[in-house]
Design an enzyme around this catalytic site. Structure first.
Site, short mmCIF file in Angstrom:
data_model
loop_
_atom_site.label_atom_id
_atom_site.label_comp_id
_atom_site.label_asym_id
_atom_site.label_seq_id
_atom_site.Cartn_x
_atom_site.Cartn_y
_atom_site.Cartn_z
N GLY A 120 25.93 63.75 47.00
CA GLY A 120 26.32 64.85 46.45
C GLY A 120 26.32 65.95 47.43
O GLY A 120 27.23 66.74 47.45
N ASP A 142 17.54 66.25 53.62
CA ASP A 142 17.02 66.17 52.26
C ASP A 142 16.41 65.09 52.15
O ASP A 142 16.51 63.84 51.69
CB ASP A 142 18.42 66.21 51.46
CG ASP A 142 18.04 66.23 49.85
OD1 ASP A 142 17.13 66.82 49.88
OD2 ASP A 142 18.99 66.01 49.30
N CYS A 179 12.73 67.87 46.91
CA CYS A 179 12.72 68.42 45.41
C CYS A 179 11.16 67.98 44.96
O CYS A 179 10.99 67.24 44.17
CB CYS A 179 13.56 67.42 44.67
SG CYS A 179 13.58 65.56 44.65
C1 LIG Z 1 16.26 63.16 48.26
S1 LIG Z 1 17.31 61.51 48.54
C2 LIG Z 1 19.07 62.46 49.18
C3 LIG Z 1 19.98 62.87 48.13
C4 LIG Z 1 21.25 63.42 48.84
N1 LIG Z 1 20.96 64.26 49.89
C5 LIG Z 1 21.96 63.77 47.65
O1 LIG Z 1 22.08 65.16 47.47
O2 LIG Z 1 22.81 63.05 46.90
C6 LIG Z 1 16.66 60.97 49.78
C7 LIG Z 1 17.49 59.64 50.40
O3 LIG Z 1 16.95 59.11 51.79
C8 LIG Z 1 17.14 57.73 51.69
N2 LIG Z 1 16.06 57.47 52.83
C9 LIG Z 1 14.85 57.07 52.85
N3 LIG Z 1 14.15 56.90 53.85
C10 LIG Z 1 15.24 57.08 54.62
C11 LIG Z 1 15.45 56.91 56.17
N4 LIG Z 1 14.33 56.58 56.78
N5 LIG Z 1 16.36 57.32 56.84
C12 LIG Z 1 17.42 57.47 56.12
N6 LIG Z 1 17.42 57.86 54.70
C13 LIG Z 1 16.33 57.59 54.28
C14 LIG Z 1 16.47 57.38 50.29
O4 LIG Z 1 17.02 56.00 50.04
C15 LIG Z 1 17.42 58.61 49.74
O5 LIG Z 1 18.70 58.11 49.17
#
Ligand SMILES: C[S@@+](CC[C@H](N)C(=O)[O-])C[C@H]1O[C@@H](n2cnc3c(N)ncnc32)[C@H](O)[C@@H]1O
Length: 426
Positions: A248, A310, A362
């Site tokens: 998003g 994020d 969030c």
């Molecule tokens: C809060 S969500 C992101 C939402 C996204 N920014 C959006 O607005 O659609 C956090 C994301 O970080 C990913 N994530 C978790 N650990 C991570 C890492 N070490 N490196 C990269 N991504 C990671 C998760 O799988 C998740 O999809």
């Protein structure tokens, strides 16, 4: 057999209370017109779970022993329909719950008669049932994790006394927000007075599913839209979206900075697939990389003018959208805060001089948000807070003229997910 809508709800409740898992994002896919009933039913079961169980308990032969989850689920679903869903007939509410109890994998067959007896009695006075349930203390629906999240939301604004008000507000289903991707929005979506690109659904109008499915718009929470309304007029040629799925914010970044080179990282393979699909459908060009963002940042080269982090977090600010949140186990906070710090450290290393880094979660828990900023201030004095958000959306303490360096909206004055975000430059 119970209807597919009720089976979906029962599966989701088993996932939450049996497996301590989240309700999957697409749990109501394929329900068509029944999706609205299923959403209302699931939302009420989750938001009133404590009271529903407390109401049932004294009616059991052995209250101390309780009943299996299959029975709890069938009773909760039946009671919710009788108490708060007047469009559902007595017959449908009771019989479908009894059938559910008789379903081997979702119910508890020996308790078919018990479910029938309790619900039949309750159906005789539906208004009385609703009144009895509502008279039970709201705190029954609020496990300690939720209590802690609410306090964390209110403390920075000196508003802990309003905890019950905030809880009551979070118990209402959220009003969705949208963003246009192509063409004109459908009738019934009205601009948000505070956020010009944000559209809200006018009261009583149907969810614009066909418009979304045609790829002409997307759902994006109001807080995410506010986060991405940062004011930044320095040149941006290389952008990193470090935690990008489902995409998003990647979409919004690409549209805000057309022509910039955009890299989107995501660690989980299934979420990478979803991210790729989203970006492809929306015609967004980005280099998508499956990697742990910290590792990738440490081993690759080059600097970014804009980094959005994020970060993965507890999601404590999403209770309104995810009413299962209070019932889940939240024992991984130390792992999350460690990961957030690792990601921030690696991202800070790769910020171009004069560039902007935005960290967001969030969550209301200070250890996932503001505490990282305070820690960074010592660890990386070359990074300076920079005011990029309209002050009316953020925390008064950081107001610099009309802008603020910290987006931490007041949970009672702001409609949207609980967020903490800060912006730094070097
Ligand atoms: C809060 S969500 C992101 C939402 C996204 N920014 C959006 O607005 O659609 C956090 C994301 O970080 C990913 N994530 C978790 N650990 C991570 C890492 N070490 N490196 C990269 N991504 C990671 C998760 O799988 C998740 O999809």
């Amino acid at each position: 057999m119970p209807t597919p809508a009720r089976l979906h709800v029962a599966h989701a409740l088993h996932e939450v209370f049996g497996e301590k898992g989240r309700v999957p994002d697409i749990w109501d896919r394929d329900l068509g017109e029944d999706a609205a009933l299923a959403q209302a039913l699931l939302g009420l079961c989750l938001r009133r779970w404590g009271r529903l169980q407390a109401w049932v308990k004294p009616k059991l032969k052995d209250p101390a022993r309780g009943v299996p989850l299959g029975t709890q689920v069938a009773l909760a679903m039946g009671l919710v329909q009788l108490a708060w869903l007047p469009g559902v007939s007595d017959h449908a509410a009771v019989n479908e719950a009894v059938e559910l109890a008789a379903t081997r994998d979702l119910g508890f067959v020996p308790h078919k008669g018990l479910v029938n007896a309790i619900l039949r009695r309750a159906a005789k006075d539906r208004a009385g049932l609703a009144a009895e349930l509502e008279a039970l203390p709201a705190t029954l629906d609020r496990p300690p994790a939720a209590e802690r999240a609410l306090r964390a939301a209110l403390v920075p604004h000196g508003a802990v006394a309003d905890l019950e008000v905030l809880w009551a507000r979070l118990q209402q289903p959220p009003r969705p927000s949208f963003r246009v991707l192509a063409g004109e929005p459908p009738e019934g979506l009205v601009p948000d007075p505070q956020l010009p690109d944000c559209l809200r659904l006018a009261e009583g109008l149907p969810f614009p599913r066909p418009w979304l499915e045609a790829g002409h718009g997307m759902v994006q929470d109001r807080s995410s839209q506010a986060l991405l309304s940062y004011r930044w007029d320095r040149p941006v040629t290389r952008i990193l979206d470090a935690c990008a799925a489902p995409g998003g914010k990647t979409t919004t970044l690409a549209r805000r900075h057309p022509g910039a080179q955009l890299t989107a990282l995501e660690v989980h393979p299934r979420r990478v697939a979803r991210l790729r699909q989203t970006l492809q459908q929306r015609g967004i060009e980005a280099q998508v990389v499956q990697a742990d963002a910290a590792e990738w940042l440490e081993r690759s080269e080059g600097a970014f003018d804009l980094i959005l982090l994020d970060a993965p977090c507890s999601g404590s600010g999403t209770i309104q959208k995810h009413p299962e949140w209070p019932w889940l186990v939240h024992d991984d906070l130390p792992r999350l805060t460690g990961l957030q710090r690792r990601l921030l450290t690696a991202a800070a290393e790769r910020l171009a001089p004069g560039g902007l880094i935005i960290y967001a979660v969030c969550s209301w828990l200070p250890e996932e948000g503001i505490a990282h900023r305070d820690w960074l201030a010592e660890a990386r004095p070359d990074l300076r807070p920079t005011a990029v958000w309209p002050a009316a959306l953020g925390a008064p303490a950081e107001v610099e003229g009309e802008l603020t360096a910290c987006f931490r909206p007041h949970p009672l004055r702001w409609e949207g997910e609980g967020f903490q975000a800060f912006a730094l430059t070097r």
